[in-house]
Write a protein that holds these residues in place. Structure first.
Motif, mmCIF file in Angstrom:
data_model
loop_
_atom_site.group_PDB
_atom_site.id
_atom_site.type_symbol
_atom_site.label_atom_id
_atom_site.label_comp_id
_atom_site.label_asym_id
_atom_site.label_seq_id
_atom_site.Cartn_x
_atom_site.Cartn_y
_atom_site.Cartn_z
ATOM 1 N N ILE A 93 0.837 -1.203 0.000
ATOM 2 C CA ILE A 93 0.000 0.000 0.000
ATOM 3 C C ILE A 93 0.871 1.251 0.000
ATOM 4 O O ILE A 93 0.590 2.223 -0.716
ATOM 5 C CB ILE A 93 -0.960 0.007 1.217
ATOM 6 C CG1 ILE A 93 -1.923 -1.178 1.184
ATOM 7 C CG2 ILE A 93 -1.725 1.332 1.291
ATOM 8 C CD1 ILE A 93 -2.862 -1.232 0.008
ATOM 9 N N ALA A 94 1.955 1.237 0.775
ATOM 10 C CA ALA A 94 2.858 2.388 0.802
ATOM 11 C C ALA A 94 3.489 2.634 -0.568
ATOM 12 O O ALA A 94 3.577 3.776 -1.032
ATOM 13 C CB ALA A 94 3.949 2.178 1.855
ATOM 14 N N GLU A 104 -2.930 -1.098 -8.190
ATOM 15 C CA GLU A 104 -2.388 -1.778 -7.017
ATOM 16 C C GLU A 104 -3.106 -1.358 -5.739
ATOM 17 O O GLU A 104 -3.315 -2.191 -4.842
ATOM 18 C CB GLU A 104 -0.877 -1.572 -6.911
ATOM 19 C CG GLU A 104 -0.083 -2.265 -8.005
ATOM 20 C CD GLU A 104 -0.275 -3.776 -8.048
ATOM 21 O OE1 GLU A 104 -0.627 -4.387 -7.022
ATOM 22 O OE2 GLU A 104 -0.071 -4.368 -9.114
ATOM 23 N N LEU A 105 -3.510 -0.101 -5.632
ATOM 24 C CA LEU A 105 -4.317 0.302 -4.479
ATOM 25 C C LEU A 105 -5.660 -0.423 -4.504
ATOM 26 O O LEU A 105 -6.115 -0.947 -3.488
ATOM 27 C CB LEU A 105 -4.531 1.821 -4.465
ATOM 28 C CG LEU A 105 -3.350 2.641 -3.967
ATOM 29 C CD1 LEU A 105 -3.610 4.130 -4.182
ATOM 30 C CD2 LEU A 105 -3.068 2.364 -2.492
ATOM 31 N N TRP A 106 -6.285 -0.453 -5.666
ATOM 32 C CA TRP A 106 -7.575 -1.145 -5.821
ATOM 33 C C TRP A 106 -7.445 -2.617 -5.441
ATOM 34 O O TRP A 106 -8.300 -3.171 -4.755
ATOM 35 C CB TRP A 106 -8.044 -1.005 -7.263
ATOM 36 C CG TRP A 106 -9.246 -1.830 -7.592
ATOM 37 C CD1 TRP A 106 -10.557 -1.480 -7.429
ATOM 38 C CD2 TRP A 106 -9.260 -3.139 -8.164
ATOM 39 N NE1 TRP A 106 -11.380 -2.499 -7.844
ATOM 40 C CE2 TRP A 106 -10.608 -3.531 -8.304
ATOM 41 C CE3 TRP A 106 -8.257 -4.034 -8.565
ATOM 42 C CZ2 TRP A 106 -10.982 -4.772 -8.826
ATOM 43 C CZ3 TRP A 106 -8.631 -5.267 -9.080
ATOM 44 C CH2 TRP A 106 -9.987 -5.621 -9.214
ATOM 45 N N ALA A 107 -6.361 -3.248 -5.878
ATOM 46 C CA ALA A 107 -6.175 -4.681 -5.651
ATOM 47 C C ALA A 107 -5.802 -5.002 -4.205
ATOM 48 O O ALA A 107 -6.238 -6.018 -3.657
ATOM 49 C CB ALA A 107 -5.101 -5.225 -6.594
ATOM 50 N N HIS A 108 -4.991 -4.140 -3.574
ATOM 51 C CA HIS A 108 -4.419 -4.517 -2.281
ATOM 52 C C HIS A 108 -5.132 -3.944 -1.059
ATOM 53 O O HIS A 108 -4.976 -4.506 0.040
ATOM 54 C CB HIS A 108 -2.922 -4.180 -2.251
ATOM 55 C CG HIS A 108 -2.126 -5.160 -3.041
ATOM 56 N ND1 HIS A 108 -1.615 -6.327 -2.485
ATOM 57 C CD2 HIS A 108 -1.775 -5.190 -4.355
ATOM 58 C CE1 HIS A 108 -0.988 -7.014 -3.424
ATOM 59 N NE2 HIS A 108 -1.067 -6.348 -4.560
ATOM 60 N N LEU A 109 -5.908 -2.896 -1.205
ATOM 61 C CA LEU A 109 -6.638 -2.403 -0.032
ATOM 62 C C LEU A 109 -7.582 -3.463 0.539
ATOM 63 O O LEU A 109 -7.595 -3.675 1.765
ATOM 64 C CB LEU A 109 -7.391 -1.110 -0.366
ATOM 65 C CG LEU A 109 -6.529 0.154 -0.385
ATOM 66 C CD1 LEU A 109 -7.305 1.332 -0.944
ATOM 67 C CD2 LEU A 109 -6.009 0.468 1.015
ATOM 68 N N PRO A 110 -8.353 -4.189 -0.281
ATOM 69 C CA PRO A 110 -9.211 -5.230 0.296
ATOM 70 C C PRO A 110 -8.414 -6.370 0.947
ATOM 71 O O PRO A 110 -8.866 -6.940 1.941
ATOM 72 C CB PRO A 110 -10.014 -5.743 -0.915
ATOM 73 C CG PRO A 110 -9.988 -4.621 -1.884
ATOM 74 C CD PRO A 110 -8.639 -3.990 -1.709
ATOM 75 N N PHE A 142 10.267 3.255 4.670
ATOM 76 C CA PHE A 142 11.254 2.746 3.721
ATOM 77 C C PHE A 142 10.598 2.439 2.379
ATOM 78 O O PHE A 142 11.126 2.816 1.328
ATOM 79 C CB PHE A 142 11.954 1.497 4.250
ATOM 80 C CG PHE A 142 12.862 0.891 3.218
ATOM 81 C CD1 PHE A 142 14.102 1.454 2.956
ATOM 82 C CD2 PHE A 142 12.453 -0.191 2.455
ATOM 83 C CE1 PHE A 142 14.925 0.932 1.957
ATOM 84 C CE2 PHE A 142 13.269 -0.721 1.459
ATOM 85 C CZ PHE A 142 14.509 -0.157 1.212
ATOM 86 N N CYS A 143 9.476 1.733 2.395
ATOM 87 C CA CYS A 143 8.807 1.370 1.135
ATOM 88 C C CYS A 143 8.402 2.605 0.351
ATOM 89 O O CYS A 143 8.567 2.663 -0.873
ATOM 90 C CB CYS A 143 7.600 0.478 1.412
ATOM 91 S SG CYS A 143 8.047 -1.194 1.950
ATOM 92 N N ARG A 144 7.898 3.596 1.040
ATOM 93 C CA ARG A 144 7.494 4.847 0.384
ATOM 94 C C ARG A 144 8.716 5.523 -0.252
ATOM 95 O O ARG A 144 8.678 5.928 -1.416
ATOM 96 C CB ARG A 144 6.841 5.769 1.409
ATOM 97 C CG ARG A 144 6.293 7.046 0.821
ATOM 98 C CD ARG A 144 5.680 7.945 1.901
ATOM 99 N NE ARG A 144 4.471 7.341 2.446
ATOM 100 C CZ ARG A 144 4.256 7.112 3.736
ATOM 101 N NH1 ARG A 144 5.181 7.399 4.642
ATOM 102 N NH2 ARG A 144 3.128 6.574 4.146
ATOM 103 N N ALA A 145 9.797 5.621 0.508
ATOM 104 C CA ALA A 145 11.000 6.287 0.005
ATOM 105 C C ALA A 145 11.655 5.493 -1.119
ATOM 106 O O ALA A 145 12.067 6.058 -2.143
ATOM 107 C CB ALA A 145 11.990 6.512 1.144
ATOM 108 N N ALA A 146 11.751 4.161 -0.957
ATOM 109 C CA ALA A 146 12.412 3.330 -1.963
ATOM 110 C C ALA A 146 11.602 3.234 -3.248
ATOM 111 O O ALA A 146 12.164 2.950 -4.310
ATOM 112 C CB ALA A 146 12.679 1.932 -1.405
#
Length: 197
Positions: A93-94, A104-110, A142-146
């Protein structure tokens, strides 16, 4: 993603249907659909009504020789890492939020919700607000920055306070994989199939 951009690419690169797939693409399609490891709470239907595959899975069929290894890496990241489902989904999500990856937001939020991630936590991740849990905050930062830069050393140093060597490598692989998917989806004009979020 503009509607014109998406329309132009869907005309240039139509979805691979069972009737139009070559032998390699059919074999990969069957492998993807047979992968029971994909069936987790909140998982979207990979096969569309017309028989094509949704999201990156449909794109993998364009080039099965690389699509096959990519889907295997995705399967490993889902099932063979030391990260918990909650940790993995927070990371995804990050990454998706950092890159504005609609699919990916649509797929992974649920999936994240199915893993028990609280709505307030999800909204904090999406909007870049801090999390109360220091391990989760280090992971998300980290995920957001990377997702945006190749070597976010400050965030990586903080991550090392919470994760061992194996987990660090798996988190880097997670970012690399989902950053690549976000690029493919954006360039081929693939958005969310509907407005579920």
């Amino acid at each position: 993603m503009s509607a014109d951009f998406s329309q132009r690419f869907s005309e240039l690169f139509p979805r691979v249907l069972p009737s139009t797939a070559d032998r390699e693409a059919r074999t990969l399609r069957e492998t993807i659909l047979a992968d029971s490891r994909r069936r987790v709470a909140g998982q979207f239907a990979i096969e569309a009504d017309d028989g094509s595959l949704e999201g990156p899975f449909g794109l993998f069929l364009f080039a099965p020789s690389v699509g096959g290894p990519l889907q295997e890496l995705g399967a490993s990241l889902r099932t063979a890492t030391c990260l918990s489902l909650r940790q993995r989904e927070l990371g995804v999500i990050a990454i998706a939020a950092a890159l504005d990856s609609e699919f990916e937001l649509w797929a992974h939020l649920p999936i994240a919700r199915g893993a028990g991630v609280e709505e307030s936590v999800l909204q904090n991740v999406i909007h870049g607000r801090p999390l109360a849990d220091s391990l989760e905050q280090a992971l998300v930062e980290f995920c957001r920055a990377a997702a945006r830069e190749a070597a976010p050393t400050a965030q990586f140093e903080l991550l090392q306070e919470h994760f061992d060597r194996r987990a660090l490598m798996e988190i880097i692989a997670l970012v690399t994989y989902y950053r690549g998917l976000a690029t493919m989806l954006a360039l081929f004009g693939v958005g969310a199939p509907d407005d579920r979020s």
